[in-house]
Design an enzyme around this catalytic site. Sequence first.
Site, PDB file in Angstrom:
ATOM      1  CB  CYS A 118      -0.853   0.118   1.149  1.00 48.33           C
ATOM      2  SG  CYS A 118      -2.110  -1.346   1.265  1.00 48.33           S
ATOM      3  CG  HIS A 251      -3.065   3.691   2.253  1.00 51.16           C
ATOM      4  ND1 HIS A 251      -3.345   3.200   1.009  1.00 51.16           N
ATOM      5  CD2 HIS A 251      -3.166   2.434   3.094  1.00 51.16           C
ATOM      6  CE1 HIS A 251      -3.800   1.819   1.186  1.00 51.16           C
ATOM      7  NE2 HIS A 251      -3.620   1.384   2.453  1.00 51.16           N
ATOM      8  CG  ASN A 281      -6.735  -0.655   1.522  1.00 50.95           C
ATOM      9  OD1 ASN A 281      -5.991  -0.039   0.566  1.00 50.95           O
ATOM     10  ND2 ASN A 281      -6.139  -0.868   2.609  1.00 50.95           N
TER      11      ASN A 281
HETATM   12  O1  UT7 Z   1      -3.384  -0.855   3.669  1.00 50.53           O
HETATM   13  C1  UT7 Z   1      -2.884  -0.888   5.021  1.00 50.53           C
HETATM   14  C2  UT7 Z   1      -3.533  -2.224   5.396  1.00 50.53           C
HETATM   15  N1  UT7 Z   1      -4.796  -2.143   6.093  1.00 50.53           N
HETATM   16  C3  UT7 Z   1      -5.100  -1.208   7.204  1.00 50.53           C
HETATM   17  O2  UT7 Z   1      -4.457  -0.204   7.590  1.00 50.53           O
HETATM   18  C4  UT7 Z   1      -6.207  -1.723   8.207  1.00 50.53           C
HETATM   19  C5  UT7 Z   1      -5.787  -1.423   9.517  1.00 50.53           C
HETATM   20  N2  UT7 Z   1      -6.828  -1.915  10.797  1.00 50.53           N
HETATM   21  C6  UT7 Z   1      -8.157  -1.676  10.642  1.00 50.53           C
HETATM   22  O3  UT7 Z   1      -8.366  -0.858   9.780  1.00 50.53           O
HETATM   23  C7  UT7 Z   1      -8.774  -2.181  11.832  1.00 50.53           C
HETATM   24  O4  UT7 Z   1      -7.980  -2.902  12.721  1.00 50.53           O
HETATM   25  C8  UT7 Z   1      -9.950  -3.056  11.159  1.00 50.53           C
HETATM   26  C9  UT7 Z   1     -11.014  -2.322  10.427  1.00 50.53           C
HETATM   27  C10 UT7 Z   1      -9.250  -4.429  10.165  1.00 50.53           C
HETATM   28  C11 UT7 Z   1     -10.657  -3.907  12.400  1.00 50.53           C
HETATM   29  O5  UT7 Z   1     -11.187  -2.722  13.331  1.00 50.53           O
HETATM   30  P1  UT7 Z   1     -10.898  -3.233  14.797  1.00 50.53           P
HETATM   31  O6  UT7 Z   1     -11.810  -2.077  15.431  1.00 50.53           O
HETATM   32  O7  UT7 Z   1      -9.572  -3.166  14.925  1.00 50.53           O
HETATM   33  O8  UT7 Z   1     -11.840  -4.371  15.061  1.00 50.53           O
HETATM   34  P2  UT7 Z   1     -11.147  -5.967  15.662  1.00 50.53           P
HETATM   35  O9  UT7 Z   1     -10.237  -6.379  14.540  1.00 50.53           O
HETATM   36  O10 UT7 Z   1     -10.849  -5.718  16.915  1.00 50.53           O
HETATM   37  O11 UT7 Z   1     -12.674  -6.581  15.614  1.00 50.53           O
HETATM   38  C12 UT7 Z   1     -13.742  -6.249  16.570  1.00 50.53           C
HETATM   39  C13 UT7 Z   1     -14.629  -7.201  16.425  1.00 50.53           C
HETATM   40  C14 UT7 Z   1     -14.070  -8.992  16.749  1.00 50.53           C
HETATM   41  O12 UT7 Z   1     -15.251  -9.489  17.141  1.00 50.53           O
HETATM   42  P3  UT7 Z   1     -14.857  -9.716  19.040  1.00 50.53           P
HETATM   43  O13 UT7 Z   1     -13.767 -10.581  18.982  1.00 50.53           O
HETATM   44  O14 UT7 Z   1     -14.944  -8.339  19.460  1.00 50.53           O
HETATM   45  O15 UT7 Z   1     -16.206 -10.622  19.180  1.00 50.53           O
HETATM   46  C15 UT7 Z   1     -14.062  -9.171  15.239  1.00 50.53           C
HETATM   47  O16 UT7 Z   1     -14.206 -10.727  15.028  1.00 50.53           O
HETATM   48  O17 UT7 Z   1     -15.338  -7.372  15.085  1.00 50.53           O
HETATM   49  C16 UT7 Z   1     -15.243  -8.677  14.642  1.00 50.53           C
HETATM   50  N3  UT7 Z   1     -15.203  -8.488  13.158  1.00 50.53           N
HETATM   51  C17 UT7 Z   1     -16.183  -8.276  12.128  1.00 50.53           C
HETATM   52  N4  UT7 Z   1     -17.499  -8.304  12.422  1.00 50.53           N
HETATM   53  C18 UT7 Z   1     -18.554  -7.947  11.688  1.00 50.53           C
HETATM   54  C19 UT7 Z   1     -14.154  -8.277  12.353  1.00 50.53           C
HETATM   55  N5  UT7 Z   1     -14.534  -8.327  11.261  1.00 50.53           N
HETATM   56  C20 UT7 Z   1     -15.687  -8.226  10.926  1.00 50.53           C
HETATM   57  C21 UT7 Z   1     -16.768  -8.016   9.993  1.00 50.53           C
HETATM   58  N6  UT7 Z   1     -17.948  -7.806  10.350  1.00 50.53           N
HETATM   59  N7  UT7 Z   1     -16.258  -7.815   8.762  1.00 50.53           N
END
Ligand code: UT7
Length: 324
Positions: A118, A251, A281
């Site tokens: 990225c 980005h 993204n």
């Molecule tokens: O291009 C560079 C690369 N990418 C990035 O820069 C991405 C950087 N990271 C992020 O944008 C965020 O960390 C994410 C959007 C990927 C995730 O957001 P988060 O607030 O960090 O969520 P999390 O990973 O802590 O997940 C929270 C909850 C989890 O459930 P539990 O364990 O709390 O029950 C996940 O299983 O959300 C759940 N979850 C989802 N729920 C519904 C993860 N993906 C999904 C989904 N739909 N698509």
Amino acid sequence: MPYAKIIGSGGYLPPRVVTNDELAAELATRNIETSDTWIVERTGIRQRHIADPGATTSQLATRAAQAALADAGIDAGELDLIIVATSTPDFVFPSTACLVQANLGAKGGAAFDVQAVCSGFVYALATADAFVRAGRAKTALVIGAEVFSSILDWSDRSTCVLFGDGAGAVVLKASEEPGIMAAQLNADGSQMKILCAAGNVAHGKVVGDPFLRMDGQAVFKLAVTSLTQSALDVCKEADVSLEAIDWLVPHQANVRIINFLGRRLNIPDEKVVVTVDHHANTSAASVPLAFDEARRDGRIKPGQTVLMQGVGGGFTWGSVLTRV
Ligand code: UT7
């Protein structure tokens, strides 16, 4: 020493738009639960463009390149350098840049790919700038292009909702006036595991894991800190204050990362280009697509100062500060 000046830009997005609701409905048929509400709250993404099966990165890149060349009023035959940033090349080799060169009907200049995920476009732009400043190129085409949908594990809801396909391009020309004023690139390979697609093709088989894997929270934290420091460093190098930046084009991974970054740098929302809501993204394509959109709709105007920033797998990050 001449500057490298952006004299044209272009973008291309595959026509198929997939909204969060459409994606959630499709995933539900495979018992994978997600929702528009979760995706919008956590990322700001509302839709993404997805390439048709069989569509290739070089095809998307060529469309963006043609738009950028038309915008610049440059014939492809004038190009003496083509750099494509991509992590989803058509082939192991030749490079996607060589395929684009052939598609454009250009010949003879240098053409190669840059792989910095990225951060790829910012890496490619900084590389092209160095060629122009050193007198090794006069007219360069820099492209970020991806068919990221081809490396997503569509059963992993924590990654498959985040990405889209697309391509963006700029044309650089040697100029006596600025131009790119400073560029700054970094990597920390010890963090490779937090974002990778650790597969390969060898002996006729896929070896390892062909899909993108990510520790989202680790990437999130590192993205905010590294981009903040990179912005400060590149401004210092160019002797330009943060207040003098007219547009931040970061980005486009997550609107929450972009908002954190803006707040840390004290750059108001009105000066930040955001496309993640409608593009998602697009990896190496995200910065040139956002730049092109804001240039074409008249937000980015000639003479303004623009800070472009990339961050992603590697771990890599970097910034290019330019006057347009
Ligand atoms: O291009 C560079 C690369 N990418 C990035 O820069 C991405 C950087 N990271 C992020 O944008 C965020 O960390 C994410 C959007 C990927 C995730 O957001 P988060 O607030 O960090 O969520 P999390 O990973 O802590 O997940 C929270 C909850 C989890 O459930 P539990 O364990 O709390 O029950 C996940 O299983 O959300 C759940 N979850 C989802 N729920 C519904 C993860 N993906 C999904 C989904 N739909 N698509």
